[in-house]
Motif scaffolding. Structure first.
Motif, mmCIF file in Angstrom:
data_model
loop_
_atom_site.group_PDB
_atom_site.id
_atom_site.type_symbol
_atom_site.label_atom_id
_atom_site.label_comp_id
_atom_site.label_asym_id
_atom_site.label_seq_id
_atom_site.Cartn_x
_atom_site.Cartn_y
_atom_site.Cartn_z
ATOM 1 N N CYS A 260 0.968 -1.103 0.058
ATOM 2 C CA CYS A 260 -0.281 0.068 -0.092
ATOM 3 C C CYS A 260 1.027 1.266 -0.117
ATOM 4 C CB CYS A 260 -0.941 0.066 1.393
ATOM 5 S SG CYS A 260 0.049 0.283 2.870
ATOM 6 N N ASP A 261 0.396 2.582 -0.293
ATOM 7 C CA ASP A 261 0.980 3.739 0.031
ATOM 8 C C ASP A 261 0.406 4.569 0.910
ATOM 9 O OD1 ASP A 261 2.198 6.146 -0.312
ATOM 10 O OD2 ASP A 261 2.211 6.341 -2.503
ATOM 11 N N PRO A 262 1.177 4.619 2.292
ATOM 12 C CA PRO A 262 0.767 5.413 3.401
ATOM 13 C C PRO A 262 0.414 6.841 3.220
ATOM 14 C CG PRO A 262 2.302 3.924 3.991
ATOM 15 C CD PRO A 262 2.409 3.975 2.513
ATOM 16 N N VAL A 263 1.000 7.404 2.023
ATOM 17 C CA VAL A 263 1.148 8.710 1.996
ATOM 18 C C VAL A 263 -0.184 8.975 1.145
ATOM 19 C CG1 VAL A 263 2.075 10.762 1.031
ATOM 20 C CG2 VAL A 263 3.540 9.113 2.342
ATOM 21 N N ALA A 269 -7.452 5.170 -3.829
ATOM 22 C CA ALA A 269 -7.590 6.157 -2.770
ATOM 23 C C ALA A 269 -8.775 6.709 -2.723
ATOM 24 C CB ALA A 269 -6.464 7.212 -3.095
ATOM 25 N N ILE A 270 -9.595 6.669 -3.858
ATOM 26 C CA ILE A 270 -10.715 7.424 -3.889
ATOM 27 C C ILE A 270 -11.825 6.232 -3.335
ATOM 28 C CG2 ILE A 270 -10.523 8.756 -5.895
ATOM 29 C CD1 ILE A 270 -12.058 6.778 -7.721
ATOM 30 N N ASN A 275 -12.348 10.449 1.041
ATOM 31 C CA ASN A 275 -12.268 10.922 -0.159
ATOM 32 C C ASN A 275 -13.423 10.778 -1.353
ATOM 33 O OD1 ASN A 275 -9.529 11.716 -0.261
ATOM 34 N ND2 ASN A 275 -8.659 9.709 -0.649
ATOM 35 N N GLU A 276 -14.518 10.516 -0.193
ATOM 36 C CA GLU A 276 -15.613 10.149 -1.036
ATOM 37 C C GLU A 276 -16.314 11.184 -1.833
ATOM 38 O OE1 GLU A 276 -20.015 8.286 0.047
ATOM 39 O OE2 GLU A 276 -18.593 8.109 1.710
ATOM 40 N N VAL A 392 -2.501 11.064 -7.344
ATOM 41 C CA VAL A 392 -3.159 9.903 -7.381
ATOM 42 C C VAL A 392 -4.578 10.030 -7.556
ATOM 43 C CG1 VAL A 392 -3.550 7.954 -6.139
ATOM 44 C CG2 VAL A 392 -1.351 8.733 -6.091
ATOM 45 N N ILE A 393 -5.403 10.847 -6.985
ATOM 46 C CA ILE A 393 -6.826 11.006 -7.105
ATOM 47 C C ILE A 393 -6.984 11.441 -8.260
ATOM 48 C CG2 ILE A 393 -8.634 12.392 -6.205
ATOM 49 C CD1 ILE A 393 -7.477 12.492 -3.225
ATOM 50 N N GLU A 394 -6.328 12.327 -8.682
ATOM 51 C CA GLU A 394 -6.654 12.797 -10.290
ATOM 52 C C GLU A 394 -6.707 11.849 -11.341
ATOM 53 O OE1 GLU A 394 -5.326 16.183 -13.314
ATOM 54 O OE2 GLU A 394 -3.957 16.159 -11.186
#
Length: 416
Positions: A260-263, A269-270, A275-276, A392-394
């Protein structure tokens, strides 16, 4: 702008021999899988045969590599600072022309980034200094362990002390991201912390932890499982906790693959509650389809679509394969077709030809429409380690919108 400088090379041959844990160890024959890049009436192409086993060819000449770089530059003129990402099928530190290649690139004001290397071709730590002087500004170094004995045994490094000295020189002068395939009982626990202590002391930029795969379901699709007899891979949940713990203990950036990526909160991530709010940027779903994915990805994708309130229009079905990009026709053959709707979306990079997918997924007499989703739906830890959570979200929103486009197109509701 970054262009790829592929130096070629074959695993096991152009890397001073296989590491004990290497994904390509024990591969005897080139398998032909089928994929989205194949011709419609022919199963097999470069990507899903020689490409997946990385047996396309030995090291290229510097002339060939420079021609490749120059061609890429001509197609991308005027895009600011230029760097060349040097990669290959073997260990690029074993590429006999690495110093001259980087020197030539530097003459054209092109800096270099060294893709994953174990450093097994470094016989003198001065090589690191020479490469830095030639404009190398970043390197990804699979250190495995900073214990020379372990490196010699597991990485099969003929000069472990010199390679580790080179690693230190890179850390002290440019950006180095360390990497380690975690073998339970070998280089985890105190050994891993000693490695991280050294990297942090030297000034490493980050550390990528890689979960060891040893079975077909974990991703060994080349008929070479198990790589190590008597070794079991770390449970995904335990590996994820290890990544989070190491991230807490050290100042440099830590990420894991396949989780996983904790940052950034990746992968997916979404899918997290915090991040909902970003899900409002995903297009409306008008089609009906089954999304086929991997065992690891299914809970995340199901959670996202449940929040999109698609009702029964979209369901997500998991194969036993843990990585969606490595799904093959054997995985599809094990699915319960009663769970599959008339329209099916496969992972874009899965190793299944359209003919095989249509045959297997329509074998119960229901003629199904088979489409492909985007190549990826999230950002793997190997890439996200250099990204922010916003990046990442983008990227995930863009990829999920592409997936929704596929659902809406292939799963169009028919009137009457």
């Amino acid at each position: 702008m970054q262009v790829v400088a592929d130096v070629g090379g074959i695993p096991g041959k152009d890397c001073n021999g296989f590491c004990k844990y290497c994904y390509f160890r024990k591969v005897k024959d080139v398998k032909v899988f089928g994929c989205a890049h194949c011709l419609p009436n022919k199963i097999g192409c470069e990507r899903c045969s020689k490409g997946v086993s990385e047996t396309q060819g030995a090291f290229k000449t510097p002339f060939e590599v420079m021609n490749q770089v120059q061609s890429a530059l001509m197609m991308n003129m005027g895009r600011g600072e230029i760097s060349a990402y040097i990669s290959g099928g073997g260990d690029i530190s074993c590429y006999p022309y690495l110093e001259s290649l980087t020197a030539n690139l530097n003459q054209f004001s092109i800096s270099s980034v060294l893709g994953y290397t174990c450093g097994k071709g470094i016989t003198d730590s001065a090589t690191a200094t020479n490469l830095i002087n030639n404009g190398v500004k970043e390197v990804s170094f699979t250190v495995f362990s900073t214990d020379p004995k372990l490196r010699k045994e597991w990485v099969k490094d003929p000069n472990p002390e010199e390679a580790l000295k080179a690693c230190q020189i890179f850390c002290e002068n440019i950006d180095l991201t360390g990497a380690a395939v975690i073998i339970p009982g070998v280089n985890d626990g105190d050994v891993l912390r000693e490695t991280c202590n050294s990297l942090e002391e030297w000034g490493a930029k980050g550390m990528l932890l890689m979960r060891f795969a040893n079975t077909f379901n974990e991703g060994l699709i080349l008929g070479n499982e198990p790589i190590l007899k008597g070794f079991e891979s770390q449970p995904v949940e335990d590996f994820s906790q290890l990544v989070k713990q190491i991230n807490k203990e050290y100042k440099f950036r830590v990420s894991g693959t396949p989780v996983c990526d904790p940052v950034t909160g990746g992968p997916f991530a979404i899918a997290s509650a915090e991040n909902e709010v970003f899900l409002q940027f995903i297009k409306p779903i008008t089609g009906e389809a089954t999304i086929i994915t991997s065992k690891l990805a299914e809970p995340y994708i199901s959670k996202i679509f449940s929040k999109l309130e698609t009702g029964d229009n979209v369901n997500v079905v998991a194969c036993e394969k843990e990585i969606a990009c490595l799904i093959t026709k054997e995985d599809l053959e094990k699915l319960d077709l009663s769970d599959i709707k008339q329209a099916v979306i496969l992972p874009g990079r899965s190793f299944v030809h359209q003919l095989d997918a249509e045959r297997i997924l329509s074998s119960d007499g229901v003629e199904r429409i088979i489409g492909r989703g985007p190549d990826t739906l999230t950002v793997d830890g190997e890439l996200s380690i250099d990204m922010t959570d916003e990046n990442v979200i983008e990227r995930e929103l863009e990829q999920f919108n592409d997936l929704v486009d596929a659902v809406n197109f292939f799963g169009m509701r028919r009137i009457g």
